[in-house]
Design an enzyme around this catalytic site. Structure first.
Site, short mmCIF file in Angstrom:
data_model
loop_
_atom_site.label_atom_id
_atom_site.label_comp_id
_atom_site.label_asym_id
_atom_site.label_seq_id
_atom_site.Cartn_x
_atom_site.Cartn_y
_atom_site.Cartn_z
CE LYS A 1 8.18 -5.71 -55.84
NZ LYS A 1 8.41 -6.17 -57.24
CB SER B 1 8.41 -2.66 -59.12
OG SER B 1 8.33 -4.07 -59.14
CB SER C 1 10.28 -5.81 -60.91
OG SER C 1 9.61 -4.73 -61.50
N1 GLN Z 1 8.92 -1.87 -65.05
C1 GLN Z 1 7.98 -2.80 -65.57
C2 GLN Z 1 6.60 -2.26 -65.34
O1 GLN Z 1 6.50 -1.17 -64.93
C3 GLN Z 1 8.17 -4.14 -64.92
C4 GLN Z 1 7.67 -4.20 -63.54
C5 GLN Z 1 7.83 -5.53 -62.89
O2 GLN Z 1 8.61 -6.39 -63.33
N2 GLN Z 1 7.06 -5.75 -61.85
O3 GLN Z 1 5.61 -2.88 -65.55
#
Ligand code: GLN
Length: 494
Positions: free
Chosen positions: A76, A151, A175
């Site tokens: 990532k 994400s 994520s």
């Molecule tokens: N979707 C969650 C957020 O927007 C988790 C994101 C993540 O785990 N980085 O914060």
């Protein structure tokens, strides 16, 4: 070949049937053919990939092959790498080159992995759909009109479409697990503290954890074994992590083919009205299959679950507002043109560099931490976080492991939730509590609803990744969901 697991590729490399260079070339070809459609990778340097593969083949020819020798792994865009840009899919870090490798990148290199490139993500990992990326949205290979989750959506999409056999993601509130679920692959979030966070661009420091996104459970174990371990430069990485540690122990945890004697908790708060009925039915069917494999399903309650999203959206933005204060136009990344004075430079650089979701988080977080509000919001949220942790501790007195759906819905259409942040935040309703409690969680494919993948989430007590891997591999060996691959990208049918 393209849809092979890491361990299948390793077997072929070990047998001399192929070389790291051939393997790398075949994935680079697929990236060249499909990345325009998926936008899963935001940076690729084919020459550098081939150079790594050549070096790796030399290790193997000297009989010095390391555990991940020659295996392609994408990462990532949140992981600092000395090679190529590290931009966290944000304009504020446009063209930023990190001066050092993240600890997990060093570990992957030491294990012989070939790093394929940087994958797309929500800006600063804030999002559930990979639509907040400064490089444009990523798409789900099962239906390119839909999002891959987020994400770590680029990592999930790339693995699901076999543009790479495996990838690294990060998981602050889901994520790794949510995109794994939406793309029909396996994703593991390790126990908080097992993997060093050094060199991973910080979002919410008390929640962030890196982990693998792979085709199979065993592949996730191989990668986690390689990236785990104490790092003296990260105070939140644990010195002597309890539980399994050697590669052999990680692999042995994946040998289970039944669930005899395993008590699985089914929390009533995770099978609620409002979730997609087809997702619920699919996960219920998976639990039935676990019973047939010898498990006992025990109805449990995690009573504070209903507060998890609210608690997370105080704690995560608060920590983010502190972490993101470093992007001031002086030390990193973007600086505005012709500032009038220092304040103008700070404000305009940040205004131009950050996208709207990141700004929303910074504003909410700075508000929750401000004097007069700290006790009412941040402190209160931390107190409720403890109650959520205690729910799990109590549940694990009754059961060995907990099973839930990973996401209340399957992949939704691009643009469907971008104007409605609160609805978007509910995407992580089943994954967030695991981060708040610091526990390990794994999502694996367990079927399809309306032709889109559904994920089964396993949650284990802290440091018991072996329990997670055991249950998940028993389930995997009794089903063929991991073998399902998207037809449009050369895979088999569902
Ligand atoms: N979707 C969650 C957020 O927007 C988790 C994101 C993540 O785990 N980085 O914060």
């Amino acid at each position: 070949m393209p849809f092979s697991s890491l361990s299948e590729i390793k077997t072929r490399l070990d047998a001399g049937e192929t070389s790291a260079v051939e393997v790398a070339k075949s994935y680079l070809d697929r990236i060249a053919a499909h990345n325009n459609t998926l936008n899963a990778f935001v940076h690729i340097d084919p020459e550098h990939v081939l150079a790594q593969a050549e070096a790796s083949d030399k290790y193997r020819s000297k009989h010095e092959a390391r555990p991940l020798e020659g295996l392609p792994i994408a990462v990532k865009d949140i992981f600092c790498t000395q090679d190529g840009p590290t931009q966290c899919c944000s304009n504020i870090l446009k063209d930023f080159h990190a001066p050092y490798d993240a600890h997990v990148i060093t570990k992957l290199k030491e294990a012989g992995a070939v790093l394929v490139g940087k994958t797309n993500m929500d800006e600063f990992a804030m999002g559930s759909s990979t639509e907040t990326s400064a490089f444009g949205p990523c798409r789900n290979p099962w239906n390119t009109d839909t999002i891959p989750g987020g994400s770590s959506g680029g990592s999930a999409s790339a693995v699901a479409a076999a543009l790479t056999p495996a990838a690294l993601g990060t998981d602050t509130g889901g994520s790794i697990r949510q995109p794994a679920s939406l793309c029909g692959i396996t994703g593991l979030k390790p126990t908080y503290g097992r993997v060093s966070r050094r060199g991973i661009i910080a979002f919410a420091s008390s929640l962030d954890q890196a982990g693998p996104m792979t085709r199979t459970v065993k592949d996730s174990a191989m990668i986690t074994a390689a990236i785990s371990g104490h790092d003296s430069a990260d105070a939140t990485s644990v010195t002597d992590a309890p539980g399994i540690s050697s590669l052999n122990e990680w692999l042995a945890a994946c040998d289970k083919t039944d669930m005899k004697g395993l008590k699985i908790g089914r929390p009533k708060e995770y099978f609620v009205d409002g979730m997609d009925d087809a997702v619920r039915t699919t996960v219920e069917a998976a639990l039935k299959q676990c019973e047939e494999l010898g498990a006992e399903i025990v109805d449990i309650s995690l009573p504070h679950t209903k507060y998890a999203v609210a608690v997370y959206y105080v704690i995560a933005p608060s920590e983010a507002s502190a972490n993101l204060s470093r992007y001031d136009g002086v030390r990193f990344g973007h600086r505005c043109d012709n500032p009038e004075d220092l304040l103008d430079m700070y404000t305009r650089s940040r205004d131009e560099g950050f996208g709207s979701e990141v700004k929303r988080r910074i504003l909410t977080g700075a508000f929750a931490l401000s004097s007069g509000y700290y006790d009412a919001y941040y402190l209160k949220a931390q107190q409720v976080r403890t109650l959520i942790q205690q729910d799990f501790i109590k549940a694990f007195e009754q059961v060995d492991i907990i099973a839930t759906p990973t996401s209340p819905v399957t992949a939704f259409k691009l643009g469907e939730k971008t104007d409605d942040p609160l609805t978007m935040y509910l995407s992580d309703i089943f994954t967030i509590a695991v981060n708040l409690a610091g526990l390990p969680g794994l999502s694996q494919p367990c079927g399809f609803a309306d032709n889109m993948p559904v994920g089964l989430q396993w949650i284990a007590p802290a440091w018991q990744e072996d329990t997670l891997l055991g249950a998940a591999s028993a389930y995997e060996s009794a089903t063929d969901w991991t073998a399902k691959t998207p037809e449009a990208f050369g895979g088999g049918a569902t």
